[in-house]
Write a protein that holds these residues in place. Structure first.
Motif, PDB file in Angstrom:
ATOM      1  N   SER A  67       0.826  -1.206   0.000  1.00  0.00           N
ATOM      2  CA  SER A  67       0.000   0.000   0.000  1.00  0.00           C
ATOM      3  C   SER A  67       0.858   1.253   0.000  1.00  0.00           C
ATOM      4  O   SER A  67       2.007   1.245   0.458  1.00  0.00           O
ATOM      5  N   THR A  68       0.264   2.329  -0.514  1.00  0.00           N
ATOM      6  CA  THR A  68       0.891   3.656  -0.460  1.00  0.00           C
ATOM      7  C   THR A  68       0.259   4.526   0.615  1.00  0.00           C
ATOM      8  O   THR A  68       0.564   5.716   0.694  1.00  0.00           O
ATOM      9  N   GLY A  69      -0.622   3.964   1.434  1.00  0.00           N
ATOM     10  CA  GLY A  69      -1.356   4.780   2.396  1.00  0.00           C
ATOM     11  C   GLY A  69      -1.339   4.238   3.805  1.00  0.00           C
ATOM     12  O   GLY A  69      -1.390   3.019   4.033  1.00  0.00           O
ATOM     13  N   LEU A  70      -1.280   5.133   4.768  1.00  0.00           N
ATOM     14  CA  LEU A  70      -1.298   4.734   6.174  1.00  0.00           C
ATOM     15  C   LEU A  70      -2.648   4.170   6.596  1.00  0.00           C
ATOM     16  O   LEU A  70      -2.724   3.375   7.533  1.00  0.00           O
ATOM     17  N   THR A  71      -3.723   4.581   5.932  1.00  0.00           N
ATOM     18  CA  THR A  71      -5.050   4.129   6.347  1.00  0.00           C
ATOM     19  C   THR A  71      -5.196   2.612   6.193  1.00  0.00           C
ATOM     20  O   THR A  71      -5.823   1.962   7.033  1.00  0.00           O
ATOM     21  N   SER A  72      -4.629   2.058   5.138  1.00  0.00           N
ATOM     22  CA  SER A  72      -4.681   0.601   4.960  1.00  0.00           C
ATOM     23  C   SER A  72      -3.838  -0.100   6.015  1.00  0.00           C
ATOM     24  O   SER A  72      -4.222  -1.150   6.546  1.00  0.00           O
ATOM     25  N   LEU A 127       4.495  -1.349   3.252  1.00  0.00           N
ATOM     26  CA  LEU A 127       4.126   0.053   3.062  1.00  0.00           C
ATOM     27  C   LEU A 127       5.211   0.726   2.227  1.00  0.00           C
ATOM     28  O   LEU A 127       6.383   0.746   2.622  1.00  0.00           O
ATOM     29  N   LEU A 128       4.831   1.259   1.064  1.00  0.00           N
ATOM     30  CA  LEU A 128       5.789   1.946   0.212  1.00  0.00           C
ATOM     31  C   LEU A 128       6.071   3.338   0.765  1.00  0.00           C
ATOM     32  O   LEU A 128       5.151   4.106   1.040  1.00  0.00           O
ATOM     33  N   GLN A 179      -2.549  11.234   3.859  1.00  0.00           N
ATOM     34  CA  GLN A 179      -1.857  10.198   4.616  1.00  0.00           C
ATOM     35  C   GLN A 179      -1.303   9.117   3.690  1.00  0.00           C
ATOM     36  O   GLN A 179      -1.369   7.917   3.972  1.00  0.00           O
ATOM     37  N   GLY A 180      -0.771   9.580   2.551  1.00  0.00           N
ATOM     38  CA  GLY A 180      -0.204   8.666   1.571  1.00  0.00           C
ATOM     39  C   GLY A 180       1.153   9.136   1.087  1.00  0.00           C
ATOM     40  O   GLY A 180       1.598  10.243   1.409  1.00  0.00           O
ATOM     41  N   PHE A 181       1.805   8.282   0.305  1.00  0.00           N
ATOM     42  CA  PHE A 181       3.143   8.559  -0.202  1.00  0.00           C
ATOM     43  C   PHE A 181       3.117   8.651  -1.724  1.00  0.00           C
ATOM     44  O   PHE A 181       2.412   7.891  -2.401  1.00  0.00           O
ATOM     45  N   ILE A 182       3.897   9.589  -2.268  1.00  0.00           N
ATOM     46  CA  ILE A 182       4.029   9.750  -3.712  1.00  0.00           C
ATOM     47  C   ILE A 182       5.481  10.059  -4.034  1.00  0.00           C
ATOM     48  O   ILE A 182       6.308  10.232  -3.138  1.00  0.00           O
ATOM     49  N   THR A 197       8.533   6.279  -4.125  1.00  0.00           N
ATOM     50  CA  THR A 197       7.345   5.420  -4.134  1.00  0.00           C
ATOM     51  C   THR A 197       7.260   4.638  -5.440  1.00  0.00           C
ATOM     52  O   THR A 197       7.008   3.426  -5.444  1.00  0.00           O
ATOM     53  N   GLU A 198       7.480   5.336  -6.547  1.00  0.00           N
ATOM     54  CA  GLU A 198       7.401   4.694  -7.860  1.00  0.00           C
ATOM     55  C   GLU A 198       8.466   3.616  -8.019  1.00  0.00           C
ATOM     56  O   GLU A 198       8.196   2.534  -8.559  1.00  0.00           O
TER      57      GLU A 198
END
Length: 261
Positions: free
Chosen positions: A120-125, A139-140, A149-152, A156-157
């Motif tokens: 996932s790219t997000g803390l919520t998951s 977690l990426l 609350q996510g990563f880009i 990340t890519e």
């Protein structure tokens, strides 16, 4: 047309037509490519345009809502969408979850399925699955965005390119049949396009109020081989344009069951 007028025209074109290349702007405005590049440098330095791989995009004028604010938007609908999506994932699958409140509900639904490999790219998951023993969770990292609350970004890519997935579940600020998934930043849509290329089955999760909307000017083109999962308040006028372009549409009722379109 003087330089100030030309730059204002460039801004208006970017706001109404989306991503614009140097070559297209040069042809439309009847000036050299070097003149356009100088104009774009001024506009990006001032924060009015953002650079992309293909050219430039207008910076959104609307404020992006925070994840906390989005968590209060249609929570029961998002839970139902998440429940249906989770039912599509058999044990042993490799799953990719985007950042966002609806994808967090997919993660919530997946708590009953194991074993799973989840990225996932997000803390919520992560918050939904952190205590599970049967889930291998990755977690990426990357550039953290508190608003989602996510990563880009490039880190990340680069991490994402190390994986392939059976299922990817992508969130959206809005979705249209013509342009795909709408987000606030070019980095977000670039990441979503990469996500869609790394998965066998791609689902975009978006409640009906997001369909056909255009809050920002950055768009991810996912092609036609993906499925839109929305709620049963979506009417035929919202759904037909997607189906005409070969995009499968699933409408979900409050119990998390698919209903006839």
């Amino acid at each position: 047309m003087n330089a100030g007028e030309r730059r204002e025209e460039i801004l208006q074109l970017a706001r109404t037509q989306g991503e614009m290349s140097v070559e297209t702007l040069s042809e439309m405005l009847g000036v050299t490519a070097s003149t356009i590049r100088r104009d774009l440098a001024k506009l990006t330095d001032s924060g009015e345009l953002a650079r992309t791989y293909g050219g430039v995009l207008a910076v959104p004028t609307e404020a992006e809502t925070t994840l906390a604010e989005r968590s209060h938007e249609a929570p029961e609908v998002k839970r139902a969408i998440g429940s249906w999506c989770a039912k599509q994932v058999p044990a042993g699958s490799h799953v990719l979850l985007d950042a966002g409140t609806t994808t967090a509900q997919v993660a919530r639904g997946l708590r009953e399925t194991s074993p799973l490999s989840v990225v996932s790219t997000g803390l919520t998951s992560l918050q939904q699955m952190a205590d599970l023993q049967g889930v291998e969770f990755t977690l990426l990292g990357g550039r953290y965005r508190p608003v989602s609350q996510g990563f880009i970004g490039p880190i990340t890519e680069a991490g994402l390119e190390k994986f392939t997935f059976d299922f990817a579940f992508l969130g959206a600020d809005a979705v249209t049949a013509e342009d795909g998934v709408c987000e606030a930043l070019p980095e977000q849509v670039r990441l979503k396009e990469l996500m869609s290329r790394r998965a066998t089955h791609v689902f975009v999760v978006a409640h009906a109020e997001k369909l056909g909307q255009r809050p920002f000017h950055a768009w991810a083109d996912l092609g036609s081989g993906w499925t839109l999962v929305t709620d049963d308040s979506a009417d035929p006028a919202q759904i037909t344009p997607f189906e005409e372009r070969g995009i499968a549409v699933v409408r979900v009722d409050q119990m998390g069951n698919a209903v006839q379109n």
